[in-house]
Motif scaffolding. Structure first.
Motif, PDB file in Angstrom:
ATOM      1  N   MET A  97       7.189  -5.690  -7.718  1.00 54.28           N
ATOM      2  CA  MET A  97       6.636  -6.965  -8.114  1.00 54.28           C
ATOM      3  C   MET A  97       5.134  -6.939  -7.865  1.00 54.28           C
ATOM      4  SD  MET A  97       7.348 -10.673  -6.463  1.00 54.28           S
ATOM      5  CE  MET A  97       8.135 -11.658  -7.672  1.00 54.28           C
ATOM      6  N   ARG A  98       4.403  -7.488  -8.744  1.00 56.41           N
ATOM      7  CA  ARG A  98       2.947  -7.523  -8.612  1.00 56.41           C
ATOM      8  C   ARG A  98       2.520  -8.857  -8.027  1.00 56.41           C
ATOM      9  NH1 ARG A  98       0.217  -3.601 -11.400  1.00 56.41           N
ATOM     10  NH2 ARG A  98      -1.621  -4.903 -11.534  1.00 56.41           N
ATOM     11  N   THR A  99       1.476  -8.802  -7.229  1.00 59.63           N
ATOM     12  CA  THR A  99       0.896 -10.015  -6.671  1.00 59.63           C
ATOM     13  C   THR A  99      -0.591  -9.773  -6.449  1.00 59.63           C
ATOM     14  OG1 THR A  99       1.181 -11.729  -4.995  1.00 59.63           O
ATOM     15  CG2 THR A  99       1.317  -9.449  -4.242  1.00 59.63           C
ATOM     16  N   THR A 100      -1.316 -10.823  -6.210  1.00 61.48           N
ATOM     17  CA  THR A 100      -2.750 -10.703  -5.979  1.00 61.48           C
ATOM     18  C   THR A 100      -3.059 -11.134  -4.553  1.00 61.48           C
ATOM     19  OG1 THR A 100      -3.205 -11.216  -8.292  1.00 61.48           O
ATOM     20  CG2 THR A 100      -5.021 -11.489  -6.738  1.00 61.48           C
ATOM     21  N   ARG A 107      -8.533   2.735   0.192  1.00 60.91           N
ATOM     22  CA  ARG A 107      -8.679   3.809  -0.806  1.00 60.91           C
ATOM     23  C   ARG A 107      -8.771   5.168  -0.124  1.00 60.91           C
ATOM     24  NH1 ARG A 107     -12.647   0.350  -4.474  1.00 60.91           N
ATOM     25  NH2 ARG A 107     -11.097  -0.503  -5.894  1.00 60.91           N
ATOM     26  N   SER A 108      -9.520   5.220   0.962  1.00 65.32           N
ATOM     27  CA  SER A 108      -9.675   6.467   1.704  1.00 65.32           C
ATOM     28  C   SER A 108      -8.328   6.950   2.247  1.00 65.32           C
ATOM     29  CB  SER A 108     -10.670   6.259   2.849  1.00 65.32           C
ATOM     30  OG  SER A 108     -10.743   7.397   3.657  1.00 65.32           O
ATOM     31  N   PHE A 109      -7.564   6.038   2.859  1.00 67.10           N
ATOM     32  CA  PHE A 109      -6.243   6.402   3.375  1.00 67.10           C
ATOM     33  C   PHE A 109      -5.305   6.821   2.247  1.00 67.10           C
ATOM     34  CE2 PHE A 109      -7.216   4.009   7.345  1.00 67.10           C
ATOM     35  CZ  PHE A 109      -6.850   4.992   8.247  1.00 67.10           C
ATOM     36  N   ALA A 110      -5.380   6.119   1.133  1.00 63.29           N
ATOM     37  CA  ALA A 110      -4.511   6.444  -0.001  1.00 63.29           C
ATOM     38  C   ALA A 110      -4.777   7.868  -0.486  1.00 63.29           C
ATOM     39  CB  ALA A 110      -4.718   5.435  -1.128  1.00 63.29           C
ATOM     40  N   VAL A 111      -6.041   8.227  -0.586  1.00 61.02           N
ATOM     41  CA  VAL A 111      -6.395   9.583  -1.015  1.00 61.02           C
ATOM     42  C   VAL A 111      -5.844  10.610  -0.029  1.00 61.02           C
ATOM     43  CG1 VAL A 111      -8.336  11.175  -1.319  1.00 61.02           C
ATOM     44  CG2 VAL A 111      -8.420   8.895  -2.345  1.00 61.02           C
ATOM     45  N   LYS A 112      -6.015  10.338   1.259  1.00 64.50           N
ATOM     46  CA  LYS A 112      -5.525  11.265   2.286  1.00 64.50           C
ATOM     47  C   LYS A 112      -4.016  11.454   2.204  1.00 64.50           C
ATOM     48  CE  LYS A 112      -9.167  10.356   5.627  1.00 64.50           C
ATOM     49  NZ  LYS A 112      -9.529   9.726   6.899  1.00 64.50           N
ATOM     50  N   LYS A 113      -3.303  10.388   1.834  1.00 56.88           N
ATOM     51  CA  LYS A 113      -1.841  10.465   1.740  1.00 56.88           C
ATOM     52  C   LYS A 113      -1.376  10.933   0.366  1.00 56.88           C
ATOM     53  CE  LYS A 113       0.017   7.494   5.184  1.00 56.88           C
ATOM     54  NZ  LYS A 113       1.393   7.165   5.323  1.00 56.88           N
ATOM     55  N   GLY A 114      -2.310  11.109  -0.547  1.00 58.15           N
ATOM     56  CA  GLY A 114      -1.953  11.570  -1.884  1.00 58.15           C
ATOM     57  C   GLY A 114      -1.422  10.467  -2.783  1.00 58.15           C
ATOM     58  N   TYR A 115      -1.699   9.220  -2.436  1.00 51.62           N
ATOM     59  CA  TYR A 115      -1.268   8.095  -3.261  1.00 51.62           C
ATOM     60  C   TYR A 115      -2.289   7.863  -4.369  1.00 51.62           C
ATOM     61  CZ  TYR A 115       1.855   6.858   0.663  1.00 51.62           C
ATOM     62  OH  TYR A 115       2.805   6.857   1.652  1.00 51.62           O
ATOM     63  N   ARG A 116      -1.807   7.354  -5.469  1.00 51.44           N
ATOM     64  CA  ARG A 116      -2.690   7.077  -6.601  1.00 51.44           C
ATOM     65  C   ARG A 116      -3.522   5.814  -6.372  1.00 51.44           C
ATOM     66  NH1 ARG A 116      -1.140   5.899 -12.691  1.00 51.44           N
ATOM     67  NH2 ARG A 116      -3.145   6.418 -13.590  1.00 51.44           N
ATOM     68  N   GLY A 117      -2.957   4.849  -5.706  1.00 55.31           N
ATOM     69  CA  GLY A 117      -3.651   3.603  -5.371  1.00 55.31           C
ATOM     70  C   GLY A 117      -3.284   3.218  -3.951  1.00 55.31           C
ATOM     71  N   TYR A 118      -3.611   2.018  -3.569  1.00 57.99           N
ATOM     72  CA  TYR A 118      -3.324   1.620  -2.197  1.00 57.99           C
ATOM     73  C   TYR A 118      -2.188   0.605  -2.080  1.00 57.99           C
ATOM     74  CZ  TYR A 118      -6.841  -1.873  -3.545  1.00 57.99           C
ATOM     75  OH  TYR A 118      -7.558  -2.830  -4.200  1.00 57.99           O
ATOM     76  N   SER A 119      -1.492   0.326  -3.164  1.00 54.30           N
ATOM     77  CA  SER A 119      -0.369  -0.619  -3.114  1.00 54.30           C
ATOM     78  C   SER A 119       0.710  -0.167  -2.130  1.00 54.30           C
ATOM     79  CB  SER A 119       0.252  -0.801  -4.495  1.00 54.30           C
ATOM     80  OG  SER A 119      -0.653  -1.439  -5.352  1.00 54.30           O
ATOM     81  N   LYS A 120       1.004   1.125  -2.135  1.00 49.83           N
ATOM     82  CA  LYS A 120       2.032   1.656  -1.229  1.00 49.83           C
ATOM     83  C   LYS A 120       1.610   1.451   0.231  1.00 49.83           C
ATOM     84  CE  LYS A 120       5.760   4.041  -0.226  1.00 49.83           C
ATOM     85  NZ  LYS A 120       7.035   3.353  -0.183  1.00 49.83           N
ATOM     86  N   LEU A 121       0.322   1.631   0.514  1.00 52.63           N
ATOM     87  CA  LEU A 121      -0.166   1.403   1.878  1.00 52.63           C
ATOM     88  C   LEU A 121      -0.004  -0.054   2.290  1.00 52.63           C
ATOM     89  CD1 LEU A 121      -3.451   3.498   1.978  1.00 52.63           C
ATOM     90  CD2 LEU A 121      -1.337   3.950   3.207  1.00 52.63           C
ATOM     91  N   ILE A 122      -0.311  -0.957   1.375  1.00 54.42           N
ATOM     92  CA  ILE A 122      -0.148  -2.389   1.664  1.00 54.42           C
ATOM     93  C   ILE A 122       1.323  -2.681   1.944  1.00 54.42           C
ATOM     94  CG2 ILE A 122      -0.308  -4.720   0.696  1.00 54.42           C
ATOM     95  CD1 ILE A 122      -3.040  -3.600   1.325  1.00 54.42           C
ATOM     96  N   GLU A 123       2.205  -2.126   1.125  1.00 51.12           N
ATOM     97  CA  GLU A 123       3.639  -2.334   1.320  1.00 51.12           C
ATOM     98  C   GLU A 123       4.087  -1.796   2.677  1.00 51.12           C
ATOM     99  OE1 GLU A 123       7.901  -1.235  -0.801  1.00 51.12           O
ATOM    100  OE2 GLU A 123       6.032  -0.805  -1.848  1.00 51.12           O
ATOM    101  N   GLU A 124       3.630  -0.595   3.035  1.00 49.70           N
ATOM    102  CA  GLU A 124       3.981  -0.009   4.329  1.00 49.70           C
ATOM    103  C   GLU A 124       3.463  -0.873   5.481  1.00 49.70           C
ATOM    104  OE1 GLU A 124       2.336   3.932   4.235  1.00 49.70           O
ATOM    105  OE2 GLU A 124       3.814   4.644   2.783  1.00 49.70           O
ATOM    106  N   ALA A 125       2.238  -1.364   5.342  1.00 47.21           N
ATOM    107  CA  ALA A 125       1.640  -2.182   6.402  1.00 47.21           C
ATOM    108  C   ALA A 125       2.392  -3.501   6.581  1.00 47.21           C
ATOM    109  CB  ALA A 125       0.167  -2.450   6.091  1.00 47.21           C
ATOM    110  N   VAL A 126       2.733  -4.137   5.488  1.00 45.61           N
ATOM    111  CA  VAL A 126       3.462  -5.410   5.567  1.00 45.61           C
ATOM    112  C   VAL A 126       4.850  -5.174   6.153  1.00 45.61           C
ATOM    113  CG1 VAL A 126       4.499  -7.274   4.203  1.00 45.61           C
ATOM    114  CG2 VAL A 126       2.157  -6.533   3.732  1.00 45.61           C
TER     115      VAL A 126
END
Length: 80
Positions: free
Chosen positions: A1-4, A16-35
């Motif tokens: 689901m998308r949200t703003t 963005r920096s963490f996403a690159v280090k983890k090989g993610y294309r964007g940072y949505s996955k990081l936000i999901e993990e953090a939440v």
């Protein structure tokens, strides 16, 4: 689901920096993990708080005073 959500420029840069280090294309996955992490940890804290409140009154006055004094001593000596 998308949200703003609104984030500071600094946070976005860090994400963005963490996403690159983890090989993610964007940072949505990081936000999901953090939440997800936040919600799980908060749930644990609430359970612990509930367990502590259930013990209210289980110490006698002497034990409570001894613990209170010890905690005050720890706080006085706390170094940041």
């Amino acid at each position: 689901m998308r949200t703003t959500i609104e984030l500071s420029d600094d946070l976005i840069s860090i994400l963005r920096s963490f996403a690159v280090k983890k090989g993610y294309r964007g940072y949505s996955k990081l936000i999901e993990e953090a939440v997800d992490f936040y919600l799980k940890e908060n749930e644990k804290r609430e359970l612990n708080r509930g367990n502590i409140l259930k013990m209210k009154g289980s110490w006698n006055k002497k034990e409570a005073e001894k613990t209170k004094k010890r905690l005050e001593e720890i706080r006085r000596n706390w170094k940041i």
